[in-house]
Design an enzyme around this catalytic site. Structure first.
Site, PDB file in Angstrom:
ATOM      1  N   HIS A  44       0.774  -1.325   0.096  1.00 32.49           N
ATOM      2  CA  HIS A  44      -0.015   0.001   0.137  1.00 32.49           C
ATOM      3  C   HIS A  44       0.870   1.192  -0.182  1.00 32.49           C
ATOM      4  O   HIS A  44       1.851   1.346   0.853  1.00 32.49           O
ATOM      5  CB  HIS A  44      -0.919  -0.013   1.272  1.00 32.49           C
ATOM      6  CG  HIS A  44      -1.994  -0.824   1.149  1.00 32.49           C
ATOM      7  ND1 HIS A  44      -3.333  -0.854   0.776  1.00 32.49           N
ATOM      8  CD2 HIS A  44      -1.947  -2.236   1.402  1.00 32.49           C
ATOM      9  CE1 HIS A  44      -4.092  -1.930   0.703  1.00 32.49           C
ATOM     10  NE2 HIS A  44      -3.081  -2.780   1.294  1.00 32.49           N
ATOM     11  N   TYR A 174      -8.564   7.166   7.555  1.00 34.51           N
ATOM     12  CA  TYR A 174      -8.846   8.004   9.039  1.00 34.51           C
ATOM     13  C   TYR A 174      -9.899   8.891   8.669  1.00 34.51           C
ATOM     14  O   TYR A 174      -9.692   9.845   7.915  1.00 34.51           O
ATOM     15  CB  TYR A 174      -7.288   8.606   9.227  1.00 34.51           C
ATOM     16  CG  TYR A 174      -6.108   7.763   9.396  1.00 34.51           C
ATOM     17  CD1 TYR A 174      -5.857   7.407  10.413  1.00 34.51           C
ATOM     18  CD2 TYR A 174      -5.281   7.539   8.336  1.00 34.51           C
ATOM     19  CE1 TYR A 174      -4.693   6.693  10.503  1.00 34.51           C
ATOM     20  CE2 TYR A 174      -4.109   6.998   8.360  1.00 34.51           C
ATOM     21  CZ  TYR A 174      -3.708   6.332   9.447  1.00 34.51           C
ATOM     22  OH  TYR A 174      -2.616   5.576   9.710  1.00 34.51           O
ATOM     23  N   PRO A 267      -1.012   3.511  18.514  1.00 35.95           N
ATOM     24  CA  PRO A 267      -1.227   3.026  17.293  1.00 35.95           C
ATOM     25  C   PRO A 267      -1.176   3.687  16.223  1.00 35.95           C
ATOM     26  O   PRO A 267      -1.205   3.274  15.091  1.00 35.95           O
ATOM     27  CB  PRO A 267      -2.445   2.109  17.721  1.00 35.95           C
ATOM     28  CG  PRO A 267      -2.766   2.032  19.045  1.00 35.95           C
ATOM     29  CD  PRO A 267      -1.972   3.360  19.812  1.00 35.95           C
ATOM     30  N   LYS A 271       3.598   2.295  14.051  1.00 38.21           N
ATOM     31  CA  LYS A 271       5.147   2.237  14.318  1.00 38.21           C
ATOM     32  C   LYS A 271       5.461   1.000  15.490  1.00 38.21           C
ATOM     33  O   LYS A 271       6.936   0.996  15.324  1.00 38.21           O
ATOM     34  CB  LYS A 271       5.719   3.693  14.949  1.00 38.21           C
ATOM     35  CG  LYS A 271       5.473   4.818  13.805  1.00 38.21           C
ATOM     36  CD  LYS A 271       6.089   4.418  12.626  1.00 38.21           C
ATOM     37  CE  LYS A 271       5.865   5.526  11.650  1.00 38.21           C
ATOM     38  NZ  LYS A 271       6.820   5.674  10.485  1.00 38.21           N
ATOM     39  N   TYR A 357       5.679   8.760   7.790  1.00 38.03           N
ATOM     40  CA  TYR A 357       4.515   7.412   7.959  1.00 38.03           C
ATOM     41  C   TYR A 357       5.153   6.439   7.303  1.00 38.03           C
ATOM     42  O   TYR A 357       4.781   5.089   7.874  1.00 38.03           O
ATOM     43  CB  TYR A 357       3.380   8.019   7.003  1.00 38.03           C
ATOM     44  CG  TYR A 357       1.994   7.220   7.189  1.00 38.03           C
ATOM     45  CD1 TYR A 357       1.474   7.014   8.331  1.00 38.03           C
ATOM     46  CD2 TYR A 357       1.358   6.688   6.022  1.00 38.03           C
ATOM     47  CE1 TYR A 357       0.561   6.214   8.460  1.00 38.03           C
ATOM     48  CE2 TYR A 357       0.410   5.755   6.102  1.00 38.03           C
ATOM     49  CZ  TYR A 357      -0.032   5.667   7.297  1.00 38.03           C
ATOM     50  OH  TYR A 357      -1.178   4.807   7.257  1.00 38.03           O
TER      51      TYR A 357
END
Length: 360
Positions: A44, A174, A267, A271, A357
């Site tokens: 992804h 998100y 979360p 990471k 990210y």
């Protein structure tokens, strides 16, 4: 030797994280441990933010050297590592209890424990690697004052949901909503992970399945779209307290802390497992150098090397926590919204997000 409290079946089937960074996959591949991962994992390179019922995609792969995430559940990583270790003759003792650490300040520390069949055991060690989590025995065995511990409560809690439901999306979602954050994470073609921001102190009992699905549908909804949420049997619900914790340094004497034993991270940003894998890589190289050539420079620098990545990840996690959650204080909520709007509109802001990210 590895001492493990759970059974092999338990640790190889316990659902946890599911997103692995590009760097971590490269590391596993270098050691010949990524064959199944590379065959089966989905890659992804974009995620989606939903604000006011509108979707905004961030193609972080194109913003950061084409790097991607690999969606591969943590229990599958555990299966691969346990299988490779035991096939190479590695010794894992499952079902142990009463583990105690002794003499970490001496040249010959030791471990005692009770085996699965009830026998008292003892092992003299060159080094001890404590990868037994925040509540494990290794961190607690360090003498008071020998390390500094940094903690932060974010004042946010999530309801974490695991359901036997095919993903409703091809990318992580998100969602910002007046009632709080909602997240849709991918785990496998048949299982999905969801998160809901809930009031601090909330009980799982306040969230029957019908309410969970209703709230997810509401917070993830899109305007002018035929997108719908795929539902299924919920197999796990638990409350997550958004907190951060770092032990500094990450070693004392001949005891070295890894993963959650050394650092807890929210979360947000996915990471935790990736930091633990980095710790293991750094410590493995240091121990190899010590035993092969007597070079202890890697052992001396272990904590500094790991903590640079840990604190960078903590900063990014805090950056994201602030951005995607509704705060009880309206001023802070609007600041977080402004940060997200800037991320969506600014390539430079999106570039900062992408680099952190996907993992440096």
């Amino acid at each position: 030797m590895v001492l493990e409290r759970g059974t092999r079946e338990h640790i190889e089937n316990r659902p946890r994280a599911g997103v692995i960074e590009h760097r971590a996959v490269q590391m596993l591949a270098r050691h010949g441990l990524a064959d199944r991962l590379l065959r089966e994992a989905d890659r992804h390179g974009a995620c989606e933010f939903r604000v006011d019922g509108r979707a905004h995609e961030v193609d972080y792969s194109s913003l950061y050297d084409g790097q991607t995430h690999y969606v591969y559940p943590q229990q599958e990583v555990v299966k691969d590592l346990v299988g490779a270790y035991t096939a190479a003759g590695g010794d894992i003792r499952f079902g142990v209890t009463d583990v105690a650490v002794h003499g970490v300040d001496t040249p010959c520390p030791s471990l005692t424990w009770t085996s699965a069949d009830g026998r008292a055991q003892r092992l003299e060690c060159s080094f001890i690697a404590g990868a037994d989590g925040f509540h494990g025995v290794t961190r607690r065995s360090i003498p008071a004052g020998a390390v500094q511990e940094f903690s932060h409560q974010h004042g946010i809690e999530w309801l974490s949901i695991l359901a036997e439901a095919p993903p409703s999306t091809h990318k992580v979602i998100y969602a910002l909503h007046p009632d709080g954050f909602a997240g849709h994470m991918l785990r496998s073609p048949t299982v999905s992970r969801y998160y809901l921001q809930v009031p601090v102190g909330e009980s799982v009992d306040a969230w029957p399945d019908e309410r969970v699905w209703a709230e997810l549908r509401k917070r993830l909804a899109l305007r002018d779209s035929d997108w719908s949420l795929t539902e299924g049997r919920i197999v796990e619900k638990r409350i997550l307290d958004m907190r951060s914790h770092v032990v500094e340094p990450m070693n004392h004497g001949r005891l070295y802390l890894l993963g959650d034993a050394a650092h807890i991270i929210t979360p947000v940003g996915a990471k935790g497992m990736n930091l633990a894998l980095h710790d293991a890589e750094v410590l493995a190289a240091a121990l190899t150098a010590h035993h092969r050539s007597g070079d202890d420079s890697g052992l001396r620098s272990y904590s500094d090397v790991c903590l640079r990545r840990v604190w960078r990840a903590q900063e990014f996690s805090q950056w994201m926590v602030f951005m995607i959650h509704r705060s009880p204080e309206p001023f802070l909520s609007r600041l977080g919204q402004a940060r997200l709007e800037h991320l969506i509109a600014s390539r430079s802001s999106a570039g900062y997000f992408a680099q952190n990210y996907v993992g440096p």
